[in-house]
Design an enzyme around this catalytic site. Structure first.
Site, PDB file in Angstrom:
ATOM      1  N   ASN A 218       1.797  -4.366   7.806  1.00 24.79           N
ATOM      2  CA  ASN A 218       2.718  -4.807   6.760  1.00 24.79           C
ATOM      3  C   ASN A 218       3.477  -3.636   6.160  1.00 24.79           C
ATOM      4  OD1 ASN A 218       2.489  -7.651   6.678  1.00 24.79           O
ATOM      5  ND2 ASN A 218       0.556  -7.509   5.573  1.00 24.79           N
TER       6      ASN A 218
ATOM      7  N   HIS B  80      -0.976   6.615   4.680  1.00 25.00           N
ATOM      8  CA  HIS B  80       0.362   6.153   5.044  1.00 25.00           C
ATOM      9  C   HIS B  80       1.345   7.295   4.818  1.00 25.00           C
ATOM     10  CE1 HIS B  80      -1.277   2.080   5.056  1.00 25.00           C
ATOM     11  NE2 HIS B  80      -1.795   2.341   3.868  1.00 25.00           N
TER      12      HIS B  80
ATOM     13  N   ALA C 219       0.798  -1.223   0.000  1.00 24.01           N
ATOM     14  CA  ALA C 219       0.000   0.000   0.000  1.00 24.01           C
ATOM     15  C   ALA C 219       0.829   1.272   0.000  1.00 24.01           C
ATOM     16  CB  ALA C 219      -0.916  -0.006   1.226  1.00 24.01           C
TER      17      ALA C 219
END
Length: 266
Positions: A189, A219, A123
C-alpha cells in the site's frame, strides 16, 4: 461526526481506541465486516466493539464518513457505493487503485456523488512534499520497503525463498509500483501511495526486501525533479497484531478523522 468502519481488524481496532479517547466529537455508528470474515460470537456485535452493530451494508442515512480498512475488495464493494451516495470516504487499501478500472470506478463514483475519496498516507511520511514536487515536475521516484521475513509470509516471496531460513537481506521484488501493488497487495500500500502522489504506478520503481536483521518496517523514498532531490526514511514498528502493517498506519487514519472535526488542520 458519525463514522462507519469497513473492516474490524487490527487497524480498525487501533483507530477505534484512539478515537474513543478523544471524546464525543466522533461516533462510530457501524462496522461493516469484510466479505468472508468470521462471524461475531454474539449476534450483531463484533468482538471487542462493545455494542457497535455489524451491518450487512453501510447505513447511508446515519453516516457522515466511511473509513475503509478491510482490503482491496472492500474498495469496490463498499467505498464505491458510499461515494455514489455522496458520502466522503477514506481509503487505506490504496493498492486497490493499481487496477486502472478500480481507480476509474472510484473517481467516477466520487464525481457522481459530488464528494471525494481521500487516500491515507499510512505508514509513510513526506507524501505532501512528494505531491507538491509532482506539481513542478518529477524525473524519478524510487520506493524501497524493507521488512522482517515473517512480514512476507503469504506473499509470492514465500514460494520463492525459505523466509524462516534467510540469513542476509534478500530482494523479493523489483519492478514497478503497479506490479508491486498487484503481487503484494497486503504489503505494498505504501508503494501505491507513493506512486499516486508522484509519477504514477508505471514510472515509480519499487524494491522490496526481506531482512532477517530488521526489527521494524523500513520505508524509503528517493525522488528527483525540478524541485531538487528528496530522501525520506521511516523506521516503523510493526503492528503487534499484524506484522505486515505499521502501527503508524492506524494513527494516520486517526489524524485524518480528527482533521475533519478540529478547528485547526494540518
Amino acid at each position: 461526526m458519525r463514522v462507519t468502519f469497513i473492516g474490524a481488524g487490527a487497524i480498525a481496532a487501533e483507530v477505534r481506541s484512539r478515537l474513543v479517547a478523544h471524546g464525543d466529537a466522533v461516533r462510530i455508528a457501524a462496522v461493516v465486516r469484510a466479505a468472508g470474515a468470521a462471524s461475531a460470537p454474539e449476534p450483531g456485535v463484533a468482538p471487542g466493539w462493545h455494542g457497535v452493530p455489524v451491518v450487512a451494508a453501510v447505513p447511508w442515512d446515519a453516516c457522515d464518513l466511511v473509513i475503509e480498512m478491510a482490503g482491496s475488495r472492500a474498495v469496490t464493494e463498499h467505498v464505491v457505493p458510499a461515494l455514489q451516495r455522496g458520502i466522503p470516504c477514506f481509503i487505506c487499501s490504496v493498492g486497490a487503485l493499481a487496477l486502472p478500472q478500480v481507480a476509474d470506478e472510484v473517481r467516477a463514483a466520487a464525481e457522481q456523488g459530488g464528494t471525494s475519496a481521500q487516500l491515507m498516507s499510512g505508514a509513510i511520511g513526506a507524501i505532501d512534499a512528494l505531491a507538491a514536487a509532482a506539481v513542478g515536475g518529477l524525473d524519478s521516484v524510487h520506493y524501497t520497503g524493507r521488512k522482517p521475513p515473517q512480514a512476507w509470509s503469504g506473499t509470492p516471496a514465500e514460494a520463492q525463498w525459505p523466509l524462516d531460513l534467510l540469513t542476509a537481506p534478500t530482494v523479493v521484488f523489483e519492478g514497478s509500483a503497479r506490479q508491486a501493488a498487484l503481487q503484494f497487495p497486503k504489503n505494498a500500500n505504501v508503494a501505491a501511495t507513493v506512486a499516486l502522489a508522484g509519477v504514477g504506478f508505471d514510472r515509480t520503481r519499487v524494491t522490496l526486501i526481506a531482512d532477517p536483521g530488521a526489527d521494524c518496517n523500513v520505508h524509503h523514498i528517493a525522488a528527483a525533479g525540478a524541485f531538487g532531490q528528496l530522501e525520506f526514511s521511516a523506521h516503523n514498528l510493526p503492528s503487534p497484531d499484524n506484522p505486515k502493517t505499521s502501527a503508524l498506519t492506524a494513527w494516520s487514519v486517526v489524524r485524518a478523522v480528527l482533521n475533519r472535526v478540529d478547528a485547526l488542520r494540518f
